[in-house]
Design a protein around this motif. Structure first.
Motif, PDB file in Angstrom:
ATOM      1  N   UNK A  81      15.857  19.450 -26.480  1.00  0.00           N
ATOM      2  CA  UNK A  81      16.193  19.782 -25.104  1.00  0.00           C
ATOM      3  C   UNK A  81      14.925  20.142 -24.340  1.00  0.00           C
ATOM      4  N   UNK A  82      15.003  20.007 -23.029  1.00  0.00           N
ATOM      5  CA  UNK A  82      13.834  20.245 -22.178  1.00  0.00           C
ATOM      6  C   UNK A  82      13.525  21.740 -22.096  1.00  0.00           C
ATOM      7  N   UNK A  83      12.241  22.057 -21.947  1.00  0.00           N
ATOM      8  CA  UNK A  83      11.832  23.453 -21.780  1.00  0.00           C
ATOM      9  C   UNK A  83      12.492  24.039 -20.534  1.00  0.00           C
ATOM     10  N   UNK A  84      12.981  25.290 -20.662  1.00  0.00           N
ATOM     11  CA  UNK A  84      13.764  25.899 -19.592  1.00  0.00           C
ATOM     12  C   UNK A  84      12.907  26.348 -18.416  1.00  0.00           C
ATOM     13  N   UNK A  85      11.980  27.244 -18.667  1.00  0.00           N
ATOM     14  CA  UNK A  85      11.044  27.673 -17.620  1.00  0.00           C
ATOM     15  C   UNK A  85       9.848  28.342 -18.267  1.00  0.00           C
ATOM     16  N   UNK A  86       8.833  28.586 -17.464  1.00  0.00           N
ATOM     17  CA  UNK A  86       7.569  29.135 -17.985  1.00  0.00           C
ATOM     18  C   UNK A  86       7.198  30.411 -17.230  1.00  0.00           C
TER      19      UNK A  86
END
Length: 586
Positions: A500-505
């Motif tokens: 799954x794609x990275x959520x936030x940084x």
């Protein structure tokens, strides 16, 4: 020293001094210094001028320090004896290059207020650029300067989302933002109209023990209370989050849209080096800004994410129990990431329909992936990146042709027709030692001692050993079982068996003991692989997702860091699950 020790209008926090045994007005001190600088660097009035670093010139001998000091003393005394009668431009400018003299004088006078407000005197920091006579044809050209933050060009970075913020205390109002060139942090706070420069309080303390942190900073203004006694109202008070260049830290009193404000400029540490490209026959300078994480101005103002979930790992080292590591997870900030981590910890999760399901993979019983002291501990690899695959004879022939570069692409499509015959094998997968390929003998084959199943194959071994083995397997006509490295699964899989794609940084890698998800930067996909930071990591900010922290068990982390570099297979997650709520961090 003349410029920074001038006895012109004083600023709170600055140090007064004398030069040539007399006090001189700020204007004439700077005028004398400008005259001396021009005299020292101007030897041929007809030669053009360009900007250069004064500090570098002194170091490489372009300007002789003895000559400069003599010129300063001579010019200073001349200006000081008749300071009331001297015109604005000194007579010592006569006969020198007017362009160079004017440039120096304008630069010095323009920066008068900044110099008076510096927290600490430093002659190297006074002149950012001054005229210099080019010494060669190459130097007559314009020297380009490329600015980097770490290894990334500043021009390639996004300047629309620069770090910024404001005070968390309503009684101490201030705002801050990073400059577009990323060299500075500008802090602004409003003051009342009657506040003058003499009322401003500005103090920089000693350097921090931790070299990554800045000095203590106190800044505000003074006022008289009802009893007529002077009091201080400190708007900025604390330890600066990151290291700064003290010499280039300064403040000014400004008027912005009818509001009187104090603007403080914190300058980040940089390093400049000159590079020469012999092919393009050009020289350029690289200015490298030290990577830093600016999510606040002061250490104490860093926002601590709320912990919503708790998990534990029981660790064994070399087969012996070593202790427990307990984690706190930031479910409000990264809910999907935390849900996936907890699913991999417990081996169960709730699907989109509300039903409980078994995770395709669990951390229990797995070993660490890597141990890098003062860097990170990495774990959570289910081994999907290495796969044993049985090939039939046709698939093996097709793969051998591609491996040896013998495949003949179809002229019309440009694609390799043998790819369709390779079954599940993808062209970007790489062959590894093991299975029917075997493990090489270091005494006979060109491989390193200790080569084992799953290790990468060198180019030399590929040419001398692997080619012969593949030909032998093809000649047998029975197919073969081979081990392949699949990079798309290097970061593991989530609890459902996908990525799954990275959520936030949004959370920075601000300290030791943080949990962060590993990901494939080319695809932005992550799965199960995570790491524990062993130091602050500004270079990782905005690239990897921090989703938790170590609450207890840092002693176990330290054991792993100290004794298992290169032996990560001995570090095992013997058990894992949901931990009780932790109120005290240990």
């Amino acid at each position: 020293q003349i410029l920074t020790h001038s006895s012109g209008p004083k600023t709170s926090g600055s140090r007064s001094s004398t030069c040539c045994s007399r006090r001189l007005s700020g204007k004439h001190v700077q005028l004398a210094a400008a005259t001396a600088c021009t005299w020292a660097v101007t030897s041929t009035p007809t030669v053009g001028f360009k900007a250069f670093s004064f500090q570098q010139a002194m170091q490489r001998g372009t300007i002789a320090s003895s000559c400069f000091r003599g010129a300063v003393t001579d010019a200073f005394e001349s200006e000081g004896r008749k300071e009331r009668q001297q015109p604005l431009l000194s007579s010592r400018f006569t006969g020198l290059n007017l362009a160079g003299s004017g440039a120096v004088a304008a630069l010095v006078l323009r920066r008068q207020r900044r110099i008076q407000c510096q927290a600490q005197s430093n002659v190297d920091a006074v002149f950012d650029t001054i005229p210099v006579v080019p010494e060669s044809d190459e130097e007559k050209g314009v020297v380009e300067r490329e600015i980097y933050e770490g290894i990334t060009k500043v021009s390639d970075l996004d300047d629309t989302n620069l770090p910024s913020g404001q005070a968390g205390d309503d009684d101490k109002v201030y705002f801050w933002k990073m400059g577009k060139d990323r060299r500075t942090i500008d802090v602004i706070f409003p003051v009342e109209d009657h506040i003058t420069r003499a009322d401003i309080v500005f103090r920089l303390g000693e350097e921090a023990v931790d070299m990554r942190r800045g000095p203590t900073l106190e800044m505000g203004y003074r006022y008289k209370n009802e009893k007529g006694r002077w009091k201080e109202n400190l708007i900025l008070d604390g330890q600066v989050l990151n290291a700064i260049n003290r010499a280039d830290t300064y403040w000014t009193l400004e008027d912005m849209a009818g509001v009187k404000v104090v603007q403080l400029t914190l300058t980040r540490p940089t390093m400049i080096r000159k590079q020469h490209d012999p092919v393009m026959q050009r020289s350029y300078e690289e200015e490298r800004i030290e990577p830093q994480t600016w999510d606040a101005v002061f250490v104490a103002e860093r926002v601590q994410p709320q912990i919503t979930d708790y998990a534990f790992f029981d660790i064994s080292l070399g087969g012996e129990p070593a202790g427990r590591i307990e984690f706190g997870l930031y479910g409000n900030v990264l809910p999907k990431t935390v849900q996936n981590f907890m699913g991999l910890v417990t081996g169960k999760y709730t699907d989109d329909e509300g039903n409980e399901a078994e995770a395709v993979y669990s951390y229990k019983g797995t070993t660490f992936k890597s141990v890098l002291p003062d860097f990170l501990l990495c774990a959570g690899n289910p081994g999907l990146d290495l796969a044993k695959i049985q090939l039939n004879h046709e698939e093996l022939v097709a793969y051998k042709n591609m491996f040896l570069g013998l495949a003949d692409p179809a002229p019309s499509s440009g694609q390799n027709p043998d790819e369709e015959k390779m079954g599940r094998i993808k062209p970007w997968w790489s062959l590894r030692w093991g299975a029917d390929l075997g493990v090489p003998d270091p005494e006979r084959d060109p491989v390193e001692e200790g080569t084992k199943e799953g290790d990468a194959i060198s180019v030399e071994a590929q040419n001398k050993v692997v080619t012969q083995i593949l030909n032998t397997l093809v000649d047998k006509g029975e197919g073969a079982e081979l081990i392949f490295f699949r990079p798309e699964w290097e970061r593991g899989c989530d609890m459902t068996g996908r990525t799954f794609a990275a959520e936030n940084f949004s959370i920075p890698h601000s300290r030791r003991g943080l949990l962060s998800m590993d990901k494939d930067e080319s695809s932005d996909q992550q799965g199960s692989v995570f790491f524990i930071t062993l130091r602050e990591f500004p270079e990782m900010d905005k690239r990897w997702s921090v989703f938790g922290e170590v609450l207890r068990g840092m002693d176990v982390v330290e054991k792993i860091e100290a004794g298992y570099e290169g032996n990560q297979a001995q570090v095992k997650i013997a058990d894992c699950g949901i931990a009780p709520k932790v109120d005290v961090v240990a």
